[in-house]
Motif scaffolding. Structure first.
Motif, PDB file in Angstrom:
ATOM      1  N   ASP A 157       0.804  -1.212   0.000  1.00  0.00           N
ATOM      2  CA  ASP A 157       0.000   0.000   0.000  1.00  0.00           C
ATOM      3  C   ASP A 157       0.846   1.274   0.000  1.00  0.00           C
ATOM      4  O   ASP A 157       0.303   2.384  -0.124  1.00  0.00           O
ATOM      5  CB  ASP A 157      -0.960   0.013   1.192  1.00  0.00           C
ATOM      6  CG  ASP A 157      -2.209  -0.824   0.935  1.00  0.00           C
ATOM      7  OD1 ASP A 157      -2.242  -1.534  -0.095  1.00  0.00           O
ATOM      8  OD2 ASP A 157      -3.139  -0.774   1.764  1.00  0.00           O
ATOM      9  N   LYS A 160       0.544   4.231  -2.463  1.00  0.00           N
ATOM     10  CA  LYS A 160      -0.341   5.395  -2.283  1.00  0.00           C
ATOM     11  C   LYS A 160       0.441   6.683  -2.467  1.00  0.00           C
ATOM     12  O   LYS A 160      -0.087   7.686  -2.964  1.00  0.00           O
ATOM     13  CB  LYS A 160      -0.999   5.358  -0.900  1.00  0.00           C
ATOM     14  CG  LYS A 160      -2.077   6.410  -0.701  1.00  0.00           C
ATOM     15  CD  LYS A 160      -2.784   6.209   0.646  1.00  0.00           C
ATOM     16  CE  LYS A 160      -3.971   7.146   0.790  1.00  0.00           C
ATOM     17  NZ  LYS A 160      -4.691   6.919   2.087  1.00  0.00           N
ATOM     18  N   ALA A 192      -6.555  -0.351  -3.559  1.00  0.00           N
ATOM     19  CA  ALA A 192      -5.186  -0.569  -3.085  1.00  0.00           C
ATOM     20  C   ALA A 192      -4.826  -2.051  -3.159  1.00  0.00           C
ATOM     21  O   ALA A 192      -5.704  -2.921  -3.235  1.00  0.00           O
ATOM     22  CB  ALA A 192      -5.064  -0.083  -1.646  1.00  0.00           C
ATOM     23  N   SER A 194      -4.042  -3.862  -0.798  1.00  0.00           N
ATOM     24  CA  SER A 194      -4.664  -4.508   0.359  1.00  0.00           C
ATOM     25  C   SER A 194      -6.152  -4.737   0.168  1.00  0.00           C
ATOM     26  O   SER A 194      -6.788  -5.444   0.961  1.00  0.00           O
ATOM     27  CB  SER A 194      -4.465  -3.638   1.599  1.00  0.00           C
ATOM     28  OG  SER A 194      -5.145  -2.386   1.438  1.00  0.00           O
ATOM     29  N   TRP A 198      -9.265   3.681  -2.095  1.00  0.00           N
ATOM     30  CA  TRP A 198      -8.792   5.042  -1.849  1.00  0.00           C
ATOM     31  C   TRP A 198      -9.561   6.006  -2.753  1.00  0.00           C
ATOM     32  O   TRP A 198      -9.597   5.820  -3.978  1.00  0.00           O
ATOM     33  CB  TRP A 198      -7.307   5.172  -2.170  1.00  0.00           C
ATOM     34  CG  TRP A 198      -6.396   4.334  -1.319  1.00  0.00           C
ATOM     35  CD1 TRP A 198      -6.591   3.961  -0.022  1.00  0.00           C
ATOM     36  CD2 TRP A 198      -5.129   3.782  -1.702  1.00  0.00           C
ATOM     37  NE1 TRP A 198      -5.527   3.215   0.424  1.00  0.00           N
ATOM     38  CE2 TRP A 198      -4.618   3.098  -0.582  1.00  0.00           C
ATOM     39  CE3 TRP A 198      -4.382   3.820  -2.883  1.00  0.00           C
ATOM     40  CZ2 TRP A 198      -3.386   2.438  -0.624  1.00  0.00           C
ATOM     41  CZ3 TRP A 198      -3.154   3.163  -2.919  1.00  0.00           C
ATOM     42  CH2 TRP A 198      -2.669   2.476  -1.794  1.00  0.00           C
TER      43      TRP A 198
END
Length: 266
Positions: A157, A160, A192, A194, A198
């Protein structure tokens, strides 16, 4: 700074990919401008050193940039400068030197003031922006290595940071081509690694980019053409942006043609 830890983690992932390769494998040409794996690591190694100098020794950085300028004025390019700077360092010896330097760079930045101004090839930037740029460039250039080795990349992640950088360079992407940036800025809705979703920005009159966060990072770093992703792009502004997106500094660069940069067949 968390970005320094993220940079270290990403470089460690890349190092794990490179560690088993012999010197012949490191000389393999990639789909990125025909650069070899070693060329890519050499490039990252040189500019990680530059980032260290910019943070810790501005005089050394100015001298470094003076050498860059001297070679360019004599008809060379950045690659020519990098070959001179590396002074014959190649193969696993280069990988070892790169690894030592990226670890030291991460250690220097992790305790730095995020707001400290540091010089660069263009305008100065904050230390936070500098190490984020090192993360972005390492991640982006390494994609060509994963591709040529036909290895499916596993992202964390921490990408990001690259999504944010991509969005923050929306206006600059157009300005760099002497174009007015169309408004409103598209909203991003990205998934993401995970599985978290977002969302960046507010609803923007239907201007929206949706899909895999890693694919968005690939487009803004120009490691993929938008046509080679599954991103859903809605709106004229979003479509115009994805056709020329560029989150890295320098003169305007066109994205790769569709199908040019992709994972090689096993």
């Amino acid at each position: 700074m968390q970005q320094a830890d993220d940079f270290l983690t990403e470089c460690d992932r890349i190092h794990a990919l490179l560690a088993p390769l012999d010197d012949a494998a490191l000389a393999t040409s990639t789909a990125f401008k025909g650069w070899t794996i070693g060329d890519i690591i050499g490039h990252l190694h040189v500019w990680n050193q530059a980032a260290q100098m910019s943070l810790k020794d501005e005089d050394a950085f100015k001298a470094f940039m003076g050498q860059v300028g001297g070679i360019i004025r004599s008809g060379g390019d950045l690659n020519a400068f990098e070959r001179v700077w590396l002074d014959g360092l190649t193969g696993q010896a280069l990988v070892d030197a790169w690894a030592e330097t990226y670890r030291a760079t991460a250690a220097d930045f992790v305790t730095a003031d995020p707001a400290q101004r540091v010089p660069w090839a263009g305008p100065s930037m904050s230390a936070k922006s500098s190490i984020t740029a090192r993360l972005m460039e390492s991640w982006a250039h390494a994609q060509a290595i994963f591709d040529v080795l036909s290895v499916e990349r596993e992202n964390g992640d921490a990408i990001k940071n690259i999504c944010v950088l991509g969005l923050n360079t929306y206006g600059w992407t157009f300005k760099n081509r002497r174009l007015d940036a169309p408004q409103p800025v598209p909203q991003l809705r990205l998934t993401a690694p995970s599985g978290e979703v977002w969302t960046f920005g507010e609803p923007a009159d239907g201007e929206l980019i949706e899909g895999d966060a890693a694919e968005f990072c690939q487009v803004v770093t120009q490691t993929r053409n938008i046509a080679d992703t599954s991103l859903k792009v809605t709106g004229a502004n979003a479509t115009a942006w994805m056709a020329i997106a560029q989150c890295f500094a320098g003169a305007p660069v066109d994205p790769p043609a569709p199908g040019v940069r992709r994972k090689a067949a096993a």
